[in-house]
Enzyme design. Structure first.
Site, PDB file in Angstrom:
ATOM      1  N   TRP A  28       0.853  -1.181   0.000  1.00 30.43           N
ATOM      2  CA  TRP A  28       0.000   0.000   0.000  1.00 30.43           C
ATOM      3  C   TRP A  28       0.892   1.235   0.000  1.00 30.43           C
ATOM      4  O   TRP A  28       1.859   1.321   0.762  1.00 30.43           O
ATOM      5  CB  TRP A  28      -0.894  -0.025   1.238  1.00 30.43           C
ATOM      6  CG  TRP A  28      -1.830   1.129   1.358  1.00 30.43           C
ATOM      7  CD1 TRP A  28      -2.579   1.700   0.362  1.00 30.43           C
ATOM      8  CD2 TRP A  28      -2.124   1.866   2.542  1.00 30.43           C
ATOM      9  NE1 TRP A  28      -3.322   2.744   0.862  1.00 30.43           N
ATOM     10  CE2 TRP A  28      -3.067   2.875   2.201  1.00 30.43           C
ATOM     11  CE3 TRP A  28      -1.695   1.774   3.866  1.00 30.43           C
ATOM     12  CZ2 TRP A  28      -3.572   3.774   3.129  1.00 30.43           C
ATOM     13  CZ3 TRP A  28      -2.199   2.675   4.796  1.00 30.43           C
ATOM     14  CH2 TRP A  28      -3.121   3.653   4.424  1.00 30.43           C
ATOM     15  N   ASP A  57      -1.443  -5.740   9.046  1.00 30.02           N
ATOM     16  CA  ASP A  57      -2.416  -4.766   8.562  1.00 30.02           C
ATOM     17  C   ASP A  57      -3.612  -5.537   8.017  1.00 30.02           C
ATOM     18  O   ASP A  57      -3.534  -6.175   6.971  1.00 30.02           O
ATOM     19  CB  ASP A  57      -1.776  -3.897   7.477  1.00 30.02           C
ATOM     20  CG  ASP A  57      -2.685  -2.765   7.024  1.00 30.02           C
ATOM     21  OD1 ASP A  57      -3.821  -2.664   7.529  1.00 30.02           O
ATOM     22  OD2 ASP A  57      -2.263  -1.974   6.157  1.00 30.02           O
ATOM     23  N   ALA A  61      -6.994  -4.952   6.585  1.00 30.85           N
ATOM     24  CA  ALA A  61      -7.865  -3.905   6.040  1.00 30.85           C
ATOM     25  C   ALA A  61      -9.025  -4.446   5.221  1.00 30.85           C
ATOM     26  O   ALA A  61      -9.974  -3.706   4.930  1.00 30.85           O
ATOM     27  CB  ALA A  61      -7.048  -2.946   5.170  1.00 30.85           C
ATOM     28  N   LYS A  89     -13.826  -1.238   4.890  1.00 28.69           N
ATOM     29  CA  LYS A  89     -14.240  -2.010   3.730  1.00 28.69           C
ATOM     30  C   LYS A  89     -15.280  -3.059   4.069  1.00 28.69           C
ATOM     31  O   LYS A  89     -16.279  -3.206   3.364  1.00 28.69           O
ATOM     32  CB  LYS A  89     -13.028  -2.673   3.058  1.00 28.69           C
ATOM     33  CG  LYS A  89     -12.140  -1.720   2.284  1.00 28.69           C
ATOM     34  CD  LYS A  89     -11.192  -0.978   3.188  1.00 28.69           C
ATOM     35  CE  LYS A  89     -10.237  -0.081   2.418  1.00 28.69           C
ATOM     36  NZ  LYS A  89      -9.329   0.659   3.323  1.00 28.69           N
TER      37      LYS A  89
END
Length: 392
Positions: free
Chosen positions: A128, A209, A211, A244
């Site tokens: 990212w 992470d 996400a 999300k």
């Protein structure tokens, strides 16, 4: 005059591309840039479970007083088993509500810098785009290693191993919990086991992470890598985003979990509250209250899980349709069916990315990352045709 000694900063490539897309007046344009889910109408809808939770909050919420620095404790209590599952069984855990998943990463960076300011944060490239900037902004050194083997289109285990050996004790490795951004290529169970053992052997700290939890293979399957990792390492940080999987992007809802030995976890908790207090004082309420309302209601949880599953299946269906287009030039779209989440990375040269935009109205970020979740089924053919026109 003030501020005149500042250097002008480069625009974020994804946000800049979004602005260019909005200014494009062509009807048949495709936005494959910013990472949001869109339905078959091209909209990013509010989930039914979220709407009902908001209705209940509107009727029953008794106050708008401060939450406290740690945030909504009922939200954190509901989120912990979702985020960590049984992976937390053999560890102490503390959690703090954050301003989105990005806020969790930045708070983690500040904690890491406070504990050991000379440590290095490692992450696989590509990653990212904001990862490096977040940790560098906290004053930490950042280094990258090659994540994807271009031949096998799998995780480059050799490059990871070399980075582990080059790292210093107590350095940090940023790992994607699932749905790798931007490649869509996730580590296998065996690779997660190997990662955990290598990090533990060198006394390196993983920061996971998470996400896109639930948007790859499902909630339980997407958490499997984290469970394996926590069987091998003594401590870890987990940055979790609700943007999300609850489709509440603008509400900025996230959490940072510290997993490890009790004494270290308690010290981390004390420092995290101090850092949060000095950064934003207390987190916003609404989005976390929505998630808390859903997770503490069997009815709403069932609705949310069904909606999330439908989103995941739609993205997998789009991957299948793209895979049927086969090889276009040097790009094999067939590989997309085996990848996970919103994103995949295509080896498209910058000049060809410009041609896709200028000649065909197809907007792809400069790295070649495409947001598959931004397509409608009836746009897959047009996207493939644009690729053939440019690359074949």
């Amino acid at each position: 005059m003030h501020f005149m000694t500042l250097a002008r900063q480069a625009d974020d490539p994804i946000l800049a591309m979004g602005a260019a897309f909005s200014a494009d007046v062509r009807d048949r344009k495709l936005d494959l840039g910013i990472g949001v889910y869109r339905d078959e109408c091209g909209q990013t809808p509010v989930m039914r479970a979220v709407k009902e939770a908001e209705r209940r909050l509107l009727i029953g919420q008794p106050t708008k007083s401060y939450l406290g620095v740690e945030g909504d404790r009922a939200f954190l209590a509901g989120l912990e088993p979702l985020a960590l599952g049984d992976a937390r069984a053999d560890h102490a855990v503390t959690a703090i509500q954050t301003v989105g998943g990005t806020g969790a990463l930045r708070l983690a960076a500040d904690l890491l810098a406070r504990e050991k300011p000379d440590r290095t944060v490692w992450f696989g490239a590509p990653s990212w785009t904001n990862h490096g900037a977040l940790f560098a902004a906290a004053g930490l050194a950042v280094r990258s290693f090659r994540y994807l083997d271009p031949r096998s289109q799998d995780m480059d285990e050799a490059a990871f191993g070399e980075a582990v050996e080059a790292a210093r004790e107590r350095d940090v490795f940023v790992l994607h919990g699932c749905c790798h951004n931007p490649t869509g290529v996730d580590a296998s169970a065996a690779q997660w086991r190997s990662i955990g053992r290598a990090l533990a052997r060198r006394n390196l700290l993983p920061l996971v992470d998470s996400a896109y939890h639930g948007l790859g293979q499902g909630l339980e399957a997407d958490r499997a890598g984290l469970r394996i990792l926590l069987e091998e390492v003594p401590s870890a940080l987990v940055a979790y985003s609700c943007s999300k999987n609850f489709a509440i992007y603008r509400e900025r809802v996230g959490a940072l979990f510290v997993v490890g030995g009790r004494q270290g976890v308690e010290l981390a908790a004390s420092n995290l509250t101090a850092l949060a207090r000095a950064t934003y004082s207390m987190p916003p309420d609404h989005g976390a209250a929505v998630v808390r309302t859903i997770l503490h209601s069997e009815e709403l949880s069932a609705i949310w899980r069904a909606e999330l599953d439908a989103m995941r299946k739609r993205v997998r269906g789009l991957r299948g349709l793209l895979a049927q287009e086969g090889r276009i030039g040097l790009i094999d779209l067939g590989r997309l069916a085996t990848q996970n989440g919103f994103f995949s990375s295509l080896a498209i040269a910058p000049a060809d990315i410009a041609r896709l935009r200028d000649d065909h109205g197809v907007y792809v970020v400069p790295s070649g990352r495409i947001n598959i979740a931004g397509l409608r089924e009836d746009q897959v053919g047009a996207f493939a045709a644009a690729l053939r026109a440019v690359l074949a």
